[in-house]
Design an enzyme around this catalytic site. Structure first.
Site, short mmCIF file in Angstrom:
data_model
loop_
_atom_site.label_atom_id
_atom_site.label_comp_id
_atom_site.label_asym_id
_atom_site.label_seq_id
_atom_site.Cartn_x
_atom_site.Cartn_y
_atom_site.Cartn_z
N THR A 3 0.75 -1.22 0.30
CA THR A 3 0.03 -0.43 -0.20
C THR A 3 1.02 0.99 0.01
O THR A 3 2.06 1.37 0.17
CB THR A 3 -1.14 0.32 1.40
OG1 THR A 3 -0.07 0.20 2.48
CG2 THR A 3 -1.76 -1.52 1.31
N GLU A 4 -0.04 2.41 0.35
CA GLU A 4 0.85 3.57 0.01
C GLU A 4 0.00 4.52 0.13
O GLU A 4 -0.92 4.81 -0.35
CB GLU A 4 1.26 4.44 -1.64
CG GLU A 4 2.37 3.54 -2.63
CD GLU A 4 2.41 3.67 -4.15
OE1 GLU A 4 2.29 4.86 -4.20
OE2 GLU A 4 2.10 3.21 -4.66
N GLU A 6 -0.87 8.76 1.60
CA GLU A 6 -1.22 9.84 1.98
C GLU A 6 -1.29 10.44 2.99
O GLU A 6 -2.45 9.87 2.67
CB GLU A 6 -0.89 11.23 0.20
CG GLU A 6 -0.27 10.43 -0.67
CD GLU A 6 -0.42 10.83 -1.80
OE1 GLU A 6 -1.40 12.48 -1.99
OE2 GLU A 6 -0.44 10.33 -3.31
N TYR A 85 8.62 9.30 2.21
CA TYR A 85 8.75 10.23 1.83
C TYR A 85 7.73 11.65 1.64
O TYR A 85 7.10 11.26 2.06
CB TYR A 85 9.21 9.52 0.71
CG TYR A 85 8.76 9.23 -0.38
CD1 TYR A 85 7.88 9.87 -2.01
CD2 TYR A 85 7.53 8.54 -0.28
CE1 TYR A 85 7.62 9.72 -2.66
CE2 TYR A 85 6.65 7.82 -1.16
CZ TYR A 85 6.25 8.59 -2.40
OH TYR A 85 5.56 8.45 -3.45
N ASP A 87 5.41 13.43 -0.87
CA ASP A 87 4.54 13.72 -1.94
C ASP A 87 3.93 14.30 -2.53
O ASP A 87 3.36 14.41 -1.61
CB ASP A 87 3.57 12.17 -2.10
CG ASP A 87 3.45 11.81 -3.44
OD1 ASP A 87 4.67 12.76 -4.39
OD2 ASP A 87 3.09 10.73 -3.69
N ASN A 161 -1.16 -1.53 -4.14
CA ASN A 161 -0.11 -2.09 -5.43
C ASN A 161 -0.44 -3.69 -5.58
O ASN A 161 -0.07 -4.48 -5.01
CB ASN A 161 1.15 -1.64 -5.60
CG ASN A 161 1.35 -1.02 -5.81
OD1 ASN A 161 0.94 -0.20 -6.87
ND2 ASN A 161 1.53 0.35 -4.13
#
Length: 516
Positions: A3-4, A6, A85, A87, A161
């Site tokens: 997973t990502e 934000e 990070y 984004d 993903n």
């Protein structure tokens, strides 16, 4: 899979501070106070504008070299093999690669702990009057939310993903998944107060993200979003694999919602790769139905199919459920949980308020509506936001957990361990273990590479295969290595070569290889 997320970020004591700057403070403070790995990201293998439909809109033809502390693009590889990070204007946690939905759910939850520690690090530095960034004032204390909308028209992502075979026809995959993505929100939606991109209409809906999709298929992730994203950036062997970059889901606090989001989708992709036919489920108006389903809290809306039939979201999901086959214990647990949840949703959606995000949130909102509070009242928007606060002391979600009104699946010990220890059965083990042990020697890293500094120069190690470089494969070599030279020698002994480069005065720079 992985997973990502934000995360939403704010500074209540000083709302005018740029979120780009505060996100950078969060990442750099975490890196400085939790790990020695100040590596930059290796962009050489990145191709975010390569499209699965056969074209590539490259923004650049040279590989950028970016300082790991740079404002707006700060980066660190964490000890658990994840990437933390900046984004755009958000801190993003990209989880390590996982082999199953259970681990992926746990490592997603571990991201909340990484962000919590970053919050604590920033608060500690602020209390000391110290700025972690050069030429910047100390960062005010942060509030961080696991949500998807800012209430001002912007939406930020919670992406999934999934690795799948390049032999799988992309159009077949896309058309089979669209009805599933439109309807799965009744299980995995996070709930939202407000209708429309800017919340211009009063009301409550199932999904945070549904109003932000404008087409069926698209490469875009910030504008003109498509239900199916076409990015062809496998982060693996591109000859054999693609990565399905899924942007249509919500960020979940509920472990049940997250487990099902990942597990259900994995099973449907498995079925598509196994040539199961879902073409009879194609929708007449997918984009419009995404919003219609999101705004139907009774789950009685009937979606129009291209063949003339009309089915509810639960009936569409039942068609998918009937055609999939589990292959292991995690798959079976997904199916058991899927069956439990949809049965309760069919009886009364609020019977799932101890399991799912949108119904838990709706139960809280409805309790105020039943007492005469108008749906336009600002305090209901505050409840929506406070539910997603990652701080357990302030979060309404965590309050429900403490009161026994929200079920969890993983133990706090499992999640704590996942925040610092990489998955044992994927290449994330190598990335995380090397970053933890030799952090000062990591020049750059990516999903597919690590560049390490040693006495005579630097070496680039390719970690392309997702299910290699795991604990069983390389754990003993990392454990036995006292230096990077030991590590490189150990890898060579088992047939893993490294590209070697000359030393240069600029230790962050990678020169051309030695000429022999």
């Amino acid at each position: 899979m992985g997973t990502e997320t934000e995360y939403g970020i704010s500074t209540p004591s000083d709302p005018e501070v740029s979120p780009i700057l505060t996100s950078t403070h969060a990442v750099v403070a975490y890196a400085a106070m939790n790990t020695g790995a100040r590596s930059r990201w290796d962009y050489e293998e990145e191709s975010p504008l390569k499209d699965s439909r056969g074209f590539d809109l490259r923004r650049y033809h040279t590989v950028p070299v970016v300082d790991p502390d740079a404002v707006g693009i700060a980066n660190v590889v964490t000890a658990n093999g994840a990437r933390f990070y900046v984004d755009h204007a958000h801190p993003e946690y990209s989880s390590p690669e996982c082999s199953n939905a259970w681990d992926a759910m746990v490592y997603d939850a571990a991201g909340d702990l990484v962000l919590l520690r970053a919050m604590d690090n920033v608060a500690e530095l602020h209390g000391q009057g110290v700025s972690i960034l050069k030429n910047q004032d100390p960062c005010p204390p942060l509030k961080i939310y696991k949500n998807n909308v800012d209430g001002k028209g912007a939406s930020y992502g919670s992406h999934e993903n999934y690795q799948y075979s390049r032999k799988t026809d992309f159009d077949t995959l896309a058309q089979a998944l669209i009805p599933f993505f439109v309807t799965r929100q009744v299980v995995i939606g996070a709930g939202r107060v407000g209708l429309g991109m800017e919340g211009e209409e009063d009301g409550f809906q199932i999904s945070q993200r549904a109003d932000y999709f404008l087409q069926e298929i698209s490469l875009e992730t910030t504008l003109n979003r498509g239900i199916i994203n076409t990015r062809d950036e496998p982060h693996a062997n591109a000859v054999h694999f693609r990565r399905l970059h899924t942007i249509v889901g919500d960020a979940n606090m509920s472990q049940t919602s997250n487990f099902l989001k990942l597990g259900m989708t994995k099973l449907v992709i498995d079925a598509i790769e196994g040539d199961v036919d879902f073409s009879d489920l194609r929708l007449a108006e997918p984009v419009e139905e995404l919003r219609r389903v999101s705004r139907d809290l009774t789950l009685t809306h009937r979606l129009k199919l291209r063949d003339g039939r009309e089915l509810t979201a639960l009936e569409v999901l039942a068609e998918y459920r009937a055609r999939i086959t589990p292959v292991d214990e995690v798959d079976q647990r997904v199916l058991d949980t899927w069956d439990e949840v949809v049965a309760l949703l069919a009886e009364d959606p609020l019977k799932t308020s101890h399991l799912l995000d949108w119904t838990a949130k709706w139960a809280l909102i409805k309790s105020y509506l039943d007492r005469g509070v108008d749906i336009s009242d600002a305090k209901l928007k505050l409840i929506d936001l406070q539910y997603t606060d990652i701080d357990p002391a302030k979060s309404l979600h965590h309050a429900l957990v403490r009161k026994g009104r929200m079920k969890t699946l993983a133990t706090s010990e499992e999640i704590e361990r996942a925040a610092t220890t990489p998955p044992a059965d994927s290449r994330a083990w190598f990335r995380g273990a090397v970053s933890a042990k030799f952090g000062e020697n990591v020049i750059a890293a990516s999903w597919q590479t690590m560049i390490l500094r040693y006495a005579e120069g630097s070496a680039k190690i390719g970690i392309v295969t997702v299910n290699e470089f795991d604990r069983e494969h390389v754990g003993h070599i990392i454990d036995a290595a006292d230096t990077v030279e030991d590590l490189l020698a150990g890898l060579e002994r088992i047939g893993i070569p490294a590209e070697h480069y000359q030393t240069h005065h600029n230790k962050q720079h990678i020169n051309k290889p030695h000429e022999h």
